[in-house]
Design an enzyme around this catalytic site. Structure first.
Site, mmCIF file in Angstrom:
data_model
loop_
_atom_site.group_PDB
_atom_site.id
_atom_site.type_symbol
_atom_site.label_atom_id
_atom_site.label_comp_id
_atom_site.label_asym_id
_atom_site.label_seq_id
_atom_site.Cartn_x
_atom_site.Cartn_y
_atom_site.Cartn_z
ATOM 1 C CG HIS A 168 2.434 7.072 -0.526
ATOM 2 N ND1 HIS A 168 2.095 7.445 0.760
ATOM 3 C CD2 HIS A 168 2.230 5.722 -0.583
ATOM 4 C CE1 HIS A 168 1.708 6.373 1.443
ATOM 5 N NE2 HIS A 168 1.775 5.314 0.654
ATOM 6 C CG ASP A 204 -3.233 2.794 1.052
ATOM 7 O OD1 ASP A 204 -3.223 2.150 -0.018
ATOM 8 O OD2 ASP A 204 -2.290 2.770 1.879
ATOM 9 C CG HIS A 206 0.922 2.654 3.743
ATOM 10 N ND1 HIS A 206 0.511 1.654 2.880
ATOM 11 C CD2 HIS A 206 1.851 2.101 4.555
ATOM 12 C CE1 HIS A 206 1.183 0.545 3.147
ATOM 13 N NE2 HIS A 206 1.991 0.784 4.164
ATOM 14 C CG ASP A 293 -2.597 -0.888 1.929
ATOM 15 O OD1 ASP A 293 -3.682 -0.322 2.196
ATOM 16 O OD2 ASP A 293 -1.611 -0.284 1.472
HETATM 17 N N1 Q9C Z 1 9.176 -3.277 2.006
HETATM 18 C C1 Q9C Z 1 0.890 2.182 -0.973
HETATM 19 O O1 Q9C Z 1 0.239 1.392 -0.313
HETATM 20 N N2 Q9C Z 1 7.399 0.360 1.791
HETATM 21 N N3 Q9C Z 1 2.214 2.366 -0.750
HETATM 22 C C2 Q9C Z 1 7.176 -0.399 2.965
HETATM 23 C C3 Q9C Z 1 8.042 -2.744 2.695
HETATM 24 C C4 Q9C Z 1 6.483 1.410 1.473
HETATM 25 C C5 Q9C Z 1 2.903 1.628 0.285
HETATM 26 C C6 Q9C Z 1 8.296 -1.348 3.230
HETATM 27 C C7 Q9C Z 1 5.040 1.059 1.372
HETATM 28 C C8 Q9C Z 1 4.322 1.988 0.417
HETATM 29 C C9 Q9C Z 1 0.271 2.923 -2.091
HETATM 30 ZN ZN ZN Z 2 -0.854 1.597 1.327
#
Ligand code: Q9C
Ligand code: ZN
Length: 350
Positions: A168, A204, A206, A293
């Site tokens: 990110h 991933d 995301h 994930d």
């Molecule tokens: N509290 C990666 O997998 N927040 N980043 C989501 C949950 C952001 C994920 C809300 C998730 C970022 C590298």
């Molecule tokens: Zn992720």
């Protein structure tokens, strides 16, 4: 397989992140990496190494991130504590941003207040920064650099086993638990090592918005990402199928968004599409930002892959028969992340 692991990762251990109006325990924890190391002790599919200290890390970072951003990161903890000595007991989180709307705010007057400076560089309030974050992120980038160098030296598969994750993080921004884009460091290092075309295949959950942004106007690095549809999934503001690259980079970015709830069968046929796009590009090497994930038990994600599926993911990646650097990204089902990650490595072989 040479696995460069970040021995300083635990110096970054964010306590809490902002989520829907309250503070929740940070999902991105040191225990994640420990579970992968524990599983590698049970199933030694590779050789665990520290990155050599003599690699040109600062030069590699400057190829991917702006000097202002790197300087900000290096001094961020001191800036946070200088605001108020009591800040030393709390992580820094962004809470104010120059919203990108016409006539809303100015970005031509650099603020001096640290909270405002953090808002210039961080795109969310879910990425805690603490005293050891910069050292941990830097050492992680050293792992990515070492993994790329080992590939240039003739290795077939190498890994940067690190956290915080990277995909990110953009040229001058942090967010989504990421500070330095390790996959981009690896890809750029492969280019600088003489490889003409490098592909990045991000699996991933995301969208890899940072990596996409870094390479968006370039035709020498193909970026492909399979991820939860940004209409409903984080990071929301990038990752749509119509983002194909710009200028010379047009046609060299491919987004394959899938609806929340997607299972392995549909995910895997999308992976076949991604592999075809990579192979059509005819790269000399591949970088895989590996997020676990996509797992059914992930607490913040929405696909339903099972542990055994990751063996097939590894085998499918191996079918490209390309020198490959893996970087560790997300995966927040902490107890299972070790088995899932090592399953991919076992499927990859060598
Ligand atoms: N509290 C990666 O997998 N927040 N980043 C989501 C949950 C952001 C994920 C809300 C998730 C970022 C590298
Ligand atoms: Zn992720």
């Amino acid at each position: 397989m040479k696995i460069f692991h970040n021995a300083r990762h635990a110096e970054h251990a964010g306590r809490q992140e902002m989520f829907r109006g309250r503070m929740v325990d940070c999902h991105e924890s040191p225990a994640r990496l420990q579970h992968v190391l524990d599983e590698l002790a049970r199933r030694p599919v590779g050789e665990l190494l520290r990155p050599p200290a003599d690699l040109p890390l600062d030069a590699a970072l400057r190829k991917v991130h702006s000097p202002e951003y790197l300087q900000f990161l290096a001094g961020a903890w001191d800036g946070w504590v200088a605001m108020d000595p009591a800040n030393a007991t709390r992580d820094a989180l962004a809470s104010v941003w120059p919203l990108a709307q016409p006539h809303a705010f100015r970005t031509d007057k650099p603020p001096q207040n640290f909270a405002a400076r953090l808002g210039q560089y961080a795109f969310d309030s879910g990425t805690p920064l603490m005293a050891g974050s910069w050292a941990a992120a830097r050492e992680g980038a050293a792992c990515a650099l070492a993994a790329a160098h080992a590939l240039l030296g003739g290795e077939r598969v190498t890994m940067a086993l690190t956290r915080p994750p990277g995909h990110h993080a953009g040229p001058a921004f942090m967010g989504g638990y990421c500070f330095i884009n390790n996959g981009a460091v690896a890809a750029q290092t492969l280019r600088d090592g003489g490889l003409q075309r490098v592909a990045v295949l991000d699996v991933d959950y995301h969208h890899g918005n940072g990596t996409q942004t870094i390479f968006y106007d370039r035709s020498d690095v193909l970026t492909v990402s399979i991820h939860g549809d940004p209409r409903t999934e984080y990071p929301f503001f990038l990752g749509h199928a119509d983002e194909r690259g710009a200028g010379a980079g047009e046609g060299f970015n491919l987004n394959l968004p899938l609806p929340r709830g997607t299972g392995f069968e549909a995910w895997f046929s999308t992976l076949q599409r991604a592999l075809q796009a990579v192979s059509d590009f005819a790269p000399q090497a591949l970088v895989v930002p590996l997020g676990l994930d996509t797992f059914e038990g992930d607490p913040i994600s929405g696909f339903t892959l099972r542990s055994a599926d990751y063996l097939q993911v590894g085998r499918a990646l191996a079918s490209l028969d390309l020198p490959t650097v893996i970087t560790m990204e997300g995966g927040y089902a902490v107890a299972e992340v070790g088995v899932n990650a090592v399953n991919v490595l076992e499927g990859l072989g060598t």
